[in-house]
Design a protein around this motif. Structure first.
Motif, PDB file in Angstrom:
ATOM      1  N   ARG A 274      -7.825 -16.120 -18.863  1.00 31.15           N
ATOM      2  CA  ARG A 274      -6.521 -15.995 -18.199  1.00 31.15           C
ATOM      3  C   ARG A 274      -6.777 -15.383 -16.826  1.00 31.15           C
ATOM      4  O   ARG A 274      -7.338 -14.287 -16.739  1.00 31.15           O
ATOM      5  CB  ARG A 274      -5.593 -15.075 -18.997  1.00 31.15           C
ATOM      6  CG  ARG A 274      -5.111 -15.657 -20.326  1.00 31.15           C
ATOM      7  CD  ARG A 274      -4.487 -14.556 -21.148  1.00 31.15           C
ATOM      8  NE  ARG A 274      -5.360 -13.390 -21.208  1.00 31.15           N
ATOM      9  CZ  ARG A 274      -4.951 -12.140 -21.449  1.00 31.15           C
ATOM     10  NH1 ARG A 274      -3.700 -11.880 -21.631  1.00 31.15           N
ATOM     11  NH2 ARG A 274      -5.823 -11.141 -21.504  1.00 31.15           N
TER      12      ARG A 274
ATOM     13  N   ASN B   5     -11.739 -20.656 -21.051  1.00 35.44           N
ATOM     14  CA  ASN B   5     -10.349 -20.330 -21.425  1.00 35.44           C
ATOM     15  C   ASN B   5      -9.890 -18.955 -20.945  1.00 35.44           C
ATOM     16  O   ASN B   5      -9.139 -18.274 -21.639  1.00 35.44           O
ATOM     17  CB  ASN B   5     -10.156 -20.389 -22.951  1.00 35.44           C
ATOM     18  CG  ASN B   5     -10.569 -21.733 -23.492  1.00 35.44           C
ATOM     19  OD1 ASN B   5     -10.360 -22.736 -22.822  1.00 35.44           O
ATOM     20  ND2 ASN B   5     -11.167 -21.752 -24.662  1.00 35.44           N
TER      21      ASN B   5
ATOM     22  N   ASP C  19      -1.769 -28.076 -14.642  1.00 31.46           N
ATOM     23  CA  ASP C  19      -1.093 -27.065 -15.479  1.00 31.46           C
ATOM     24  C   ASP C  19      -1.208 -25.646 -14.936  1.00 31.46           C
ATOM     25  O   ASP C  19      -1.030 -24.670 -15.682  1.00 31.46           O
ATOM     26  CB  ASP C  19      -1.588 -27.103 -16.938  1.00 31.46           C
ATOM     27  CG  ASP C  19      -1.193 -28.399 -17.621  1.00 31.46           C
ATOM     28  OD1 ASP C  19      -0.149 -28.970 -17.225  1.00 31.46           O
ATOM     29  OD2 ASP C  19      -1.936 -28.849 -18.507  1.00 31.46           O
TER      30      ASP C  19
ATOM     31  N   ALA D 158      -7.901 -24.125 -12.851  1.00 36.08           N
ATOM     32  CA  ALA D 158      -6.987 -24.784 -13.795  1.00 36.08           C
ATOM     33  C   ALA D 158      -7.628 -26.084 -14.294  1.00 36.08           C
ATOM     34  O   ALA D 158      -7.575 -26.405 -15.480  1.00 36.08           O
ATOM     35  CB  ALA D 158      -5.652 -25.051 -13.119  1.00 36.08           C
TER      36      ALA D 158
ATOM     37  N   THR E  65      -6.363 -20.595 -17.902  1.00 38.61           N
ATOM     38  CA  THR E  65      -4.908 -20.447 -17.792  1.00 38.61           C
ATOM     39  C   THR E  65      -4.659 -19.649 -16.515  1.00 38.61           C
ATOM     40  O   THR E  65      -4.979 -18.464 -16.448  1.00 38.61           O
ATOM     41  CB  THR E  65      -4.361 -19.665 -19.005  1.00 38.61           C
ATOM     42  OG1 THR E  65      -4.762 -20.383 -20.176  1.00 38.61           O
ATOM     43  CG2 THR E  65      -2.856 -19.545 -18.951  1.00 38.61           C
TER      44      THR E  65
END
Ligand code: FAD
Ligand code: GLY
Length: 384
Positions: free
Chosen positions: A13, A11, A178, A31, A36
């Protein structure tokens, strides 16, 4: 390929600076793995070197003796291509024009044939799967080749992809997973505090992330905030190109390469599924100049016509020039940088399309596991 993800790296960023094949490829893989990811691209994604390229996957044909590690990496990446394409086509629901008909490297005149012999000797010493054939045998494979060609090297494992289709597919696959794409958004500065990358500056906004990936092609050392020791030594190397429209009776199947001993420009001809015959390329140290020149296009057309005289009446449908991101030793710069949380993926020079799968997977694996694999250890910034 499944990457063993460390729990502490889940997870994250991630911000990627640059939306060429390298940034998009890494972004897509990350992704998909649950990070993210935001890619910042100052123009339109994929329209710089990645769009200008010919799409050859040619670790054997462009081999240089002193670059054994690079050759190994290219061969590995080329072998990854069928699986990479299958995954990309599934995720994007697009066709990327991968073609495995192989490459013929031809000697147009006696000097060129002598140069070809040297290349073949190097290739054999490196144990590459290439075959020396006569001009007649070459014409049996590609009947449009000039009757003047006396010898050729047959490299069946040098393939090609439609790099422009691959760009479009990567954008779609990335967004389907995403991934967030900011186009027309220039990154002015990378924010580094106490030896750690914290984020990027876009106009007056600081966008923070756990990891920053610098993948801005030949502009990678043109971003503020990097200490001198961490500025990647990359430069632009201009390549002029053109495309002809193939017509009935004048359709090539294989990639043709014609090294020219007496002339400034070796040429290659790359037939695409949509009927374009992509022809390249000059190699010029001209800074960020992308103007087309009479001499550049003349050399391309001369070499092409001497190798395949039948192109004479084909319509010219496009001319362009692109900038290869060349590093000081012309090998890519990959992995950790000495600044915590700042990863580099740049300097792919003449082989960025070929090296996209291995770069994307190895850089994604580094971010997801914290481990630098043997495949990229040799290519870190610290070698300079
Ligand atoms: P790029 O595609 O140049 O992408 C970098 C992106 O970063 C650009 O879109 C740029 O706008 C963006 N950017 C820059 N600065 C910023 C900033 N401050 N903020 C936000 N975004 C920024 N390779 C092969 O394997 N086979 C080939 O046949 C082949 N042929 C080639 C022919 C030519 C004429 C050229 C020029 C190259 C060729 N290459 C080939 C090489 C290949 O195209 C490149 O190595 C590869 O595309 C590099 O990808 P990249 O994503 O690093 O760079
Ligand atoms: N690899 C082909 C080129 O850079 O022109």
């Amino acid at each position: 390929m499944t990457i063993p993800i460390s729990k502490t790296h889940l997870n994250q960023r991630v911000i990627i600076v640059g939306g060429g094949v390298i940034g998009l490829g890494i972004g897509w893989q990350l992704a998909k793995a649950g990070c993210t990811v935001s890619i910042y691209e100052r123009n339109q994604a994929g329209r710089a070197a990645s769009w200008a390229a010919a799409g050859m996957l040619a670790p054997h044909a462009e081999v240089h003796f002193e670059e054994r590690e690079l050759l190994n990496m290219g061969v590995q990446s080329c072998r990854m291509y069928p699986e990479w394409v299958a995954e990309l086509e599934t995720d994007s629901r697009m066709n990327v024009g991968y073609r495995a008909e192989g490459t013929l490297i031809v000697g147009v005149d006696r000097d060129d044939a002598r140069e070809l012999e040297h290349l073949y000797e190097s290739q054999k010493l490196l144990d590459l799967k290439v075959e020396w054939i006569t001009g007649r045998e070459a014409r049996e494979m590609e009947p449009l080749l000039s009757p003047k060609i006396t010898a050729a090297i047959w490299s069946k494992d040098d393939h090609q992809v439609d790099n422009r289709a691959m760009v479009e597919a990567l954008i779609r696959a990335y967004q389907n997973a995403d991934g967030i794409l900011h186009e027309d958004t220039s990154v002015g500065k990378i924010e580094i505090v106490d030896g750690k990358a914290k984020g990027i500056w876009v106009k007056d906004n600081l966008e923070e992330a756990d990891v920053i990936v610098l993948a801005a092609g030949c502009w990678s050392n043109d971003i503020d905030g990097l200490p001198e020791a961490v500025q990647p030594p990359v430069r632009p190397v201009k390549g002029q190109m053109l495309a002809l429209q193939m017509e009935e009776g004048i359709v090539l199947e294989k990639v043709i390469r014609a090294p020219r001993a007496k002339y400034p420009t070796d040429v290659y001809l790359v037939p695409k599924d949509d009927g374009r015959l992509v022809i390249g390329a000059t190699s010029e140290e001209m800074g960020f100049d992308t103007r087309l020149t009479a001499g550049g296009l003349f050399e391309l057309l001369r070499g092409t016509w001497e190798a395949v005289p039948g192109i004479y009446d084909l319509p010219v449908i496009e001319t362009w020039a692109g900038l290869r991101p060349g590093s000081r030793d012309n090998a890519p710069i990959l992995g950790e940088t000495g600044v915590e949380n700042l990863i580099m993926a740049t300097g792919h020079y003449r082989n960025g399309i070929l090296l996209t799968p291995i770069t994307a997977r190895e850089i994604a694996a580094l971010i997801l596991t914290g481990e630098t694999s043997e495949n990229i250890a040799h290519f870190q910034l610290s070698r300079f």
